[in-house]
Design a protein around this motif. Structure first.
Motif, PDB file in Angstrom:
ATOM      1  N   ASN A 155       6.589   0.738 -11.526  1.00 36.30           N
ATOM      2  CA  ASN A 155       7.358   0.637 -10.297  1.00 36.30           C
ATOM      3  C   ASN A 155       6.862   1.706  -9.314  1.00 36.30           C
ATOM      4  O   ASN A 155       7.025   2.896  -9.533  1.00 36.30           O
ATOM      5  N   ILE A 182      -4.590   2.020  -5.497  1.00 32.29           N
ATOM      6  CA  ILE A 182      -5.082   0.993  -4.585  1.00 32.29           C
ATOM      7  C   ILE A 182      -6.216   1.569  -3.752  1.00 32.29           C
ATOM      8  O   ILE A 182      -6.342   2.767  -3.581  1.00 32.29           O
ATOM      9  N   THR A 236       7.610   1.622  -5.979  1.00 33.38           N
ATOM     10  CA  THR A 236       8.345   1.471  -4.714  1.00 33.38           C
ATOM     11  C   THR A 236       8.387   2.771  -3.927  1.00 33.38           C
ATOM     12  O   THR A 236       8.274   2.776  -2.708  1.00 33.38           O
ATOM     13  N   TRP A 237       8.550   3.869  -4.642  1.00 28.82           N
ATOM     14  CA  TRP A 237       8.667   5.143  -3.927  1.00 28.82           C
ATOM     15  C   TRP A 237       7.433   6.033  -4.061  1.00 28.82           C
ATOM     16  O   TRP A 237       7.474   7.212  -3.756  1.00 28.82           O
ATOM     17  N   GLU A 238       6.354   5.469  -4.572  1.00 27.78           N
ATOM     18  CA  GLU A 238       5.161   6.288  -4.768  1.00 27.78           C
ATOM     19  C   GLU A 238       4.397   6.470  -3.459  1.00 27.78           C
ATOM     20  O   GLU A 238       4.476   5.641  -2.555  1.00 27.78           O
ATOM     21  N   GLU A 239       3.644   7.548  -3.407  1.00 26.19           N
ATOM     22  CA  GLU A 239       2.721   7.746  -2.285  1.00 26.19           C
ATOM     23  C   GLU A 239       1.550   6.772  -2.423  1.00 26.19           C
ATOM     24  O   GLU A 239       1.214   6.383  -3.549  1.00 26.19           O
ATOM     25  N   PRO A 240       0.938   6.371  -1.330  1.00 31.88           N
ATOM     26  CA  PRO A 240      -0.169   5.412  -1.399  1.00 31.88           C
ATOM     27  C   PRO A 240      -1.253   5.849  -2.375  1.00 31.88           C
ATOM     28  O   PRO A 240      -1.775   5.038  -3.133  1.00 31.88           O
ATOM     29  N   LYS A 241      -1.558   7.146  -2.361  1.00 32.70           N
ATOM     30  CA  LYS A 241      -2.681   7.602  -3.179  1.00 32.70           C
ATOM     31  C   LYS A 241      -2.394   7.449  -4.672  1.00 32.70           C
ATOM     32  O   LYS A 241      -3.306   7.404  -5.473  1.00 32.70           O
ATOM     33  N   ALA A 271       0.820  -1.210   0.000  1.00 33.37           N
ATOM     34  CA  ALA A 271       0.000   0.000   0.000  1.00 33.37           C
ATOM     35  C   ALA A 271       0.851   1.257   0.000  1.00 33.37           C
ATOM     36  O   ALA A 271       0.365   2.336  -0.306  1.00 33.37           O
ATOM     37  N   GLY A 272       2.123   1.111   0.396  1.00 35.89           N
ATOM     38  CA  GLY A 272       2.975   2.294   0.471  1.00 35.89           C
ATOM     39  C   GLY A 272       2.880   2.982   1.817  1.00 35.89           C
ATOM     40  O   GLY A 272       3.340   4.107   2.001  1.00 35.89           O
ATOM     41  N   PHE A 288       5.812  -3.449  -7.815  1.00 35.39           N
ATOM     42  CA  PHE A 288       5.206  -2.998  -9.065  1.00 35.39           C
ATOM     43  C   PHE A 288       3.712  -3.181  -8.980  1.00 35.39           C
ATOM     44  O   PHE A 288       3.228  -4.188  -8.477  1.00 35.39           O
ATOM     45  N   ARG A 290      -0.827   4.932  -6.046  1.00 30.72           N
ATOM     46  CA  ARG A 290      -0.530   3.559  -6.443  1.00 30.72           C
ATOM     47  C   ARG A 290      -1.717   2.857  -7.087  1.00 30.72           C
ATOM     48  O   ARG A 290      -1.616   1.697  -7.475  1.00 30.72           O
TER      49      ARG A 290
END
Lengths: 313, 299, 412, 359
Positions: free
Chosen positions: D66, D77, D68-73, D50-51, D61, D75
């Motif tokens: 990718n 999800i 990996t460094w994204e904010e949850p919002k 979820a981040g 991914f 992604r």
């Protein structure tokens, strides 16, 4: 044990997907001096300085001689450190004819604070317990009166309390003072204990009743040991409150039994020519030392205790 | 099998919960005799012309008429209003901001917390004296800045009628925000971790999460804090006496000091009682409905 | 004043063993004398009382009468009284006496013939309620003094003024020299005191009595008092830069030459004395502001609450006699800077200023103290008004006078 | 392309490793359940996806991107929490729209999504209520709704049913399954309840100590657990374990313990070797007095009989070891009876006694 990696690969069987999946890996890089951290710690440090400046000024001033105070600014560190103001504040500062500084007041304060803290907390904790777990008709009304009472300026109550204490013959005695402190500590302390005991699971209380325990037994055996965090909060609040009290100390005691705050007021207000700021500051620190130490030592417990139930409405 | 025997009488209501009632006697006595009794006594004698000693010589509303025509009382009320509103706003805002900063999983949290909290351990007398000293134009901040080269710098709140109440506010906030921070921090720690996660997944910025989700959730904490701050504001006395003695020229007078001075200094108990009754009425208008809702009806 | 100091001392030593009780007792005495001169003076009382075999337990409460009096009253009404307590001579303890909480000293007063040596007679009258004596006046304090720093005027290059008008005229010169022309502390009673000193000096004794004794509101609103307010307006302009709180800090400004002058009672003299200054050389005193030389006869009195303890009750009488004995009176008042209540003691040791006061007293140019004429309530209202007036330039003299007249009209 | 892929994922809290070099691929539209006891790292893994937690190493991914460094919002999800995490002072509608308003979604689009979500979850009558006025089940529906309105491809569920009572739990379980069938989104679902896992999952990842023990279809995990831990965790009542040893002395392998001798001819060995072993057999694979011709049968004494309605559990002793048997209630023996028990080792699992690995 089977290797989960292989296993996953075996199940999915899709190595082909892996090639295009590129991009950053590992922990997000964080610099110690990120903008967020600079802002965060910068703000905290600036604010902390604001909070520390008065203490710094108090200490620095108390270590200077009077000529240096008159010349320099109050923020400058002492050129020549002298402990004379401390000695004077503790042992020789005069009020009228009494020239024994704060020393006399220290033990008086201890003698007043210790029983007052114990008594007021004992009363308030039992009250809070009765209110939270043994509700009876009218209890909430009394409690509401008590809470509203927390807003009454102390000065208003001085006269009625003088009359009350006179009528029960306790005016001017240590017990009189203990009762006064208990009365004025009661609203907030009862609120704290009531909230805390109300947050204890009711099942526990019911189980104890089924086991045949009565009011006092449940209080001493079940509730008391569980209430440690809130007792810490109450003790800290009361020690500082009672130790720092001036009004009741001056009205309900005699010169022989004046607490430290009254002595402090006497020293600070017995101006002889010029205000001896260094002695005043030393006396101020000395008077505040006990509650300060209490906070420095148990500040963590205080925060924890408050979190443990004090703030639950 | 017959179910009979000694007829069990319903025990008297008075003796039900007897231990609890006995244990509550101190509270009941305090509530009835000190807070309620003392208040009624005060209100009653506010209609008399008692001077040094309380005497039941009724003079109707004379004391109140005099009270509301006394410039000092009006100044006191105004000061309390200014101080009260600003103190409430600033202690809540500063206390909350500090708590929010400390809640960011920072290092040395304990050190910062202790620094913010320690002034609360000091009495108002000590606080007042220290700030009087720091704000003294000849020794303190003003002198420091002037020495640094800014000759015309003027920061002299304790000797300037227009801003003296802010000088007191500075000291009051210094003393009181630590406790507010502590309460707020406890409240923040009580917020369900999942709420923060949910807000992050929803993509709500941190300040919005605080404003619209966390702060509304902390209502009980804010109420407890409000009670504590507000009761302290109404009783504001020691700090003013230690810092300015009401000066300069009575510009920092507050109601509690008016009460005290008229009761004891002017030896006019009736006037003092009238003033304290007015304070009580004000407090009652605000507090009683709230206390009733908060504590009286919840079963 | 004819008697030699020696004679007085002799009389005291003879008199004391005579009244000393069998059992020694410890007496707690409360007062608010905590400044340097005051503490030195009260030590004389303690020394004399201890010499009788009893013990003086000092109950000094710092912060002035305003802090101390509530404590005293609470303790007396609370049923835990001290053995003796200071009040200002006047109406402060009136109700405590009426409530029967204070001891009646009529017998002792008659036996020791207080009436014969206490002067002016108004002092003992202040202690008398329904023909009975309830307190012991211990000193005479007068308010009507202008204390001037010779050094300050020297620095400013102007001659030391000899009256109020010259002083006002010298104001700009002082200010130019970086001095505060007039030092007034922030405590409210100081501003009221200064104003009350201006009344007899500017408007005369009759006006003073009409306003404060007869509570004549018309006079208070009249042109004579308007002149006084004009003078007070001058005074507040001259004191605008005086940033001190306590009266003796203000006196200290004069002592150190930072301020030109101060309107303050004769107790200020004790501070000059402690600082080792000499009247006439280092400082100048102008009774009645040098305009209208008269002094008020206020002062301090000791009251003796009723006690249960027989030994202490007996010792209270010893204390009362001791306080009034010629030797104690001289020793105490010299230190305090006040005038003895006895007309029959030698005060040749007194300095210039005190002698000026004694002369005026002997001439009978006296006015009663405001404490004797008005209740604390009225005094307090006046305090509220004048502290505001002196620190609020926007409050016009006319407006202030209107409020002043209203307070006088309501006074009783 | 997998909908969600995790590569070499590690997470340490200070010095304590919580996730160790994990790999996981989840197909588009797949319902994956992360199953394990508390502390196994399943929720941590979900939070990483979820981040909400920053990983120590590795990559994540989602839909080939990718993140990996994204904010949850960012992604793509939606997430449902155990404690619902509804914003208490907002109405249901407020809860559903808050995130959308923040993301700047157009007003009519928000209305459309709310309407759709409310219809799917049948929460139309609740829209103007506050969470405090809802029952537990209703709250959880709203919590799901909050993920639904985000209109995302991947749904994450963090023990969403644990706070509900048994009846509601089974009702909502069905509903989630129905939801999945209807939406066909990728769903990752964390639970410690193996029944939820079995009923909901397309695939289950059984976790322990920060590692995935087995990732497979529910039936496969049920039938062929890779180690003793997985075998014990899945199934209720649990699998019977008999301590003993595999011996090949007489040629064909046999499992021997005191009073027990089981021929392993039918057992499909993965890596046969003699030595101390544990023989596992599920209670429903054992027959009592069936008269069938079992490869193995023996006499056992009945100690306890637990009727459970349709089935009955029979607790017996076999050669000094416990053996639980599930039979249909009509055939249940009585306490104290001597019965004949039998089973086919084909249905059994054999584990190495020391490592617990399937033999």
């Amino acid at each position: 044990m089977s290797n989960p990696g292989t296993l996953a690969a075996a199940v999915v069987g899709a190595d082909a997907f892996r090639a295009p999946l590129e991009g950053p890996r590992g922990a997000r890089p964080r610099r110690a001096l990120s903008r967020r951290n600079i802002f965060l710690y910068g703000t905290l440090i600036v604010v902390a300085l604001y909070y520390l400046v008065p203490l710094y000024v108090m200490i620095v001033t108390s270590l200077k001689g009077m000529p240096e105070i008159r010349l320099g600014n109050i923020f400058a560190p002492p050129v020549e450190i002298t402990f004379e103001p401390w000695v004077k504040a503790w042992a020789t500062a005069c009020t009228g004819l009494n020239c024994d500084g704060l020393s006399r007041g220290f033990w008086n304060s201890v003698r007043i604070t210790v029983p007052s803290v114990i008594f007021s907390i004992a009363v308030a904790s039992v009250n809070g317990y009765a209110l939270a777990n043994w509700r009876f008709k009218g209890a909430d009304t009394f409690f509401t009166i008590l809470i509203v009472g927390a807003f009454i300026p102390y000065q208003v109550m001085i006269y009625p309390i003088v009359i009350l204490l006179r009528e029960i013959g306790l005016y001017g005695t240590l017990w009189g003072l203990i009762i006064v402190h208990s009365i004025f500590g009661m609203p907030i302390l009862t609120l704290l204990f009531r909230n805390y005991f109300a947050s204890v699971p009711e099942e526990l209380f019911k189980a104890a009743r089924v086991d045949g325990a009565g009011f006092w037994r449940i209080y001493f055996v079940i509730m008391l040991p569980m209430a440690l965090p809130i007792f810490v909060v109450a003790i800290i609040l009361q020690i500082t409150g009672i130790w720092n009290d001036f009004l009741f100390g001056v009205i309900y005691t005699k010169p022989d039994t004046y607490p430290m705050t009254v002595q402090l007021n006497n020293i600070v207000n017995s101006v002889q020519g010029v205000k001896e700021y260094n002695v005043n500051m030393a006396a101020t620190i000395l008077t505040g030392l006990v509650p300060l130490i209490v906070y420095f030592v148990s500040g963590k417990l205080f925060v924890r205790g408050i979190a443990a139930g004090a703030v639950k409405g | 099998m017959s179910i009979s025997g000694n007829e069990v009488r319903r025990p008297s209501r008075l003796f039900r919960n007897l231990s609890a009632k006995i244990a509550s006697i101190p509270m009941i006595l305090t509530a009835l005799f000190v807070f309620l009794g003392g208040t009624l006594w005060t209100v009653l004698y506010s209609f008399t012309n008692s001077k040094l000693l309380p005497r039941l010589k009724f003079v109707g509303l004379d004391q109140y008429e005099r009270l509301w025509s006394a410039p000092r009382w009006l100044t006191s009320i105004e000061n309390l209003l200014v101080y009260g509103v600003l103190s409430l706003i600033f202690s809540l805002v500063i206390g909350f901001l500090l708590a929010a900063l400390l809640d960011q999983k920072i290092r040395f949290e304990g050190v910062f917390r202790t620094i913010f909290l320690y002034p609360f351990a000091l009495s108002f007398v000590v606080t007042g004296l220290t700030w009087q000293w720091i704000l003294n134009p000849d020794f303190g901040v003003q002198r420091l800045v002037r020495n640094a080269g800014w000759e015309s710098f003027t920061f002299n709140p304790l000797y300037d009628q227009r801003i003296v109440i802010y000088g007191i506010l500075i000291a009051g906030l210094w003393q009181g925000t630590g406790l507010v921070m502590c309460l707020m921090l406890a409240g923040l720690r009580g917020i369900d971790e999942d709420i923060w996660k949910a807000a992050r997944v929803d993509g709500i910025p941190m300040w919005k999460t605080y404003m619209f989700i966390v702060i509304p959730m902390m209502r009980p904490v804010f109420i407890t804090t409000l009670v504590i701050i507000a009761s302290g504001i109404v009783r504001l006395y020691d700090l003013v006496v230690a810092q300015t003695s009401g000066g300069p020229g009575g510009a920092s007078e507050v109601p509690a000091k008016y009460v005290y001075d008229y009761m004891f200094l002017a030896q006019n108990l009736g006037q003092g009682f009238a003033a304290s009754t007015m304070m009580l009425v004000t407090v009652a208008i605000v507090v009683v409905p709230w206390a009733y809702l908060e504590f009286g009806r919840r079963r | 004043m004819r008697y030699k100091l020696l004679t007085a001392a002799f009389a005291a030593t003879v008199a004391l063993p005579f009244v000393a009780p069998a059992g020694a007792a410890e007496l707690e005495v409360t007062h608010w004398w905590t400044s340097g001169g005051e503490a030195a003076a009260v030590a004389e009382f303690a020394k004399a009382f201890d010499a009788t075999g009893n013990k003086w337990i000092d109950g000094a409460i710092a912060g002035g009468g305003s802090t101390a009096r509530p404590v005293m009253v609470s303790r007396i009404t609370g049923g835990s009284p001290m053995a003796a307590t200071q009040f200002n001579t006047g109406r402060q303890a009136e109700e405590l006496v009426e409530a029967g909480l204070m001891r009646d000293f009529t017998d002792l007063a008659e036996k020791e013939h207080w009436k014969d040596f206490i002067r002016p007679a108004s002092l003992l009258e202040g202690c008398t309620v329904d023909g009975k004596v309830y307190c012991v006046p211990v000193n005479i304090h007068s308010w009507q003094w202008l204390w001037l720093s010779n050094k300050a005027f020297e620095d400013a290059g102007v001659p030391v003024p000899t009256n109020w008008d010259e002083f006002v005229a010298a104001g700009p010169a002082l200010e130019k020299a970086g001095k505060i022309p007039l030092a007034i502390g922030g405590q409210s009673w100081q501003t009221t005191g200064a104003f009350n000193v201006l009344i007899p000096a500017i408007a005369g004794k009759d006006i003073f009595l009409k306003v404060y004794k007869d509570k004549d509101a018309d006079v208070a609103a009249g042109p004579e008092i308007a002149k006084v307010f004009k003078a007070a307006d001058d005074a507040r302009k001259m004191s605008a830069k005086s940033n001190v709180q306590d009266w003796n800090q203000a006196t200290n400004l004069v002592i150190t030459g930072q301020a030109g002058g101060q309107i303050m009672g004769d107790w200020a003299q004790g501070e000059f004395q402690v600082a080792g200054q000499v009247a006439g050389k280092d400082y100048t005193c102008l009774p009645g502001l040098g305009v209208n030389e008269l002094i008020s006869t206020g002062g301090d009195s000791f009251y003796f609450p009723k006690l249960d303890d027989a030994d202490k009750t007996a010792a209270q009488e010893v204390l009362a006699s001791t306080m009034l004995s010629p030797a104690t009176q001289v020793a105490f008042n010299l230190k305090k800077g006040s005038v003895p209540v006895r007309g029959d003691v030698d005060v040749s040791a007194a300095n210039d200023c005190m002698k000026k006061g004694l002369d005026i007293l002997a001439k009978g140019d006296i006015i009663p103290d405001t404490n004797q004429l008005m209740t604390e309530d009225t005094n307090n209202q006046l305090n509220d008004l004048f502290v505001e007036f002196f620190k609020t330039p926007s409050l016009t003299p006319e407006e202030a006078q209107k409020r002043y007249a209203a307070i006088i009209a309501a006074a009783d | 392309m997998p909908s969600v892929a995790v590569r070499n994922l590690s997470l340490n809290f200070g010095a304590v490793p919580v996730l160790k070099n994990l790999d996981l691929d989840i197909e588009e539209g797949e319902f994956l359940v992360l199953l394990g006891p508390s502390g196994c790292g399943k929720s941590t893994l979900l939070n990483c996806i979820a981040g909400l937690l920053d990983v120590s190493d590795g990559q994540i991914f989602i839909k080939g991107k990718n993140v990996t460094w994204e904010e949850p919002k960012d992604r793509g999800i939606g997430m449902v929490f155990q404690s619902y995490a509804l914003y208490p002072q907002m109405t249901v509608k407020g809860n559903l729209t808050f995130g959308l308003k923040n993301a700047g979604v157009a007003r009519d689009e928000i209305a459309r999504r709310i309407a759709r979500t409310a219809e799917i979850l049948q929460i139309e009558p609740l829209l103007d209520r506050k969470p405090a006025q809802l029952s537990g089940g209703q709250r959880q529906r709203v919590a799901i709704g909050r993920a639904l309105v985000r209109d995302v491809d991947v749904f994450l569920f963090d023990e969403p049913l644990s706070n509900l009572d048994a009846k509601l739990r089974s009702e909502l379980r069905v509903e989630i399954k129905r939801l999945h069938q209807k939406l066909a989104n990728t769903m990752i679902y964390v639970t410690h309840d193996q029944i939820e896992a079995m009923t909901l999952a397309d695939r289950i990842a059984v976790m322990k100590g920060g590692l995935i023990q087995q990732l497979d279809h529910p039936q496969e995990i049920y039938k062929r657990p890779v180690n003793r831990y997985v075998a014990g965790f899945i199934g209720s009542p649990g699998m019977n374990f008999l301590d003993g040893a595999v011996s090949t002395d007489t040629g064909a392998p046999r499992f021997k313990a005191e009073g027990i001798d089981i021929p392993l001819d039918n057992y499909r060995f993965e890596n046969a070797r003699p030595g101390a072993a544990v023989f596992g057999i599920r209670p429903e694979h054992i027959g009592i007095n069936s008269g069938d011709d079992w490869p193995f049968s023996a006499a056992a004494s009945v100690e306890i009989v637990e009727p459970m309605g349709s089935d009955t559990l029979v607790w017996t002793r076999l050669g000094g070891q416990n053996l639980t048997i599930r039979v249909s209630s009509e055939r249940a023996p009585r306490t104290g009876d001597q019965v004949s028990v039998g089973f086919d080792p084909m249905n059994a699992s054999l584990f190495d006694a020391a490592s617990g690995v399937r033999l």
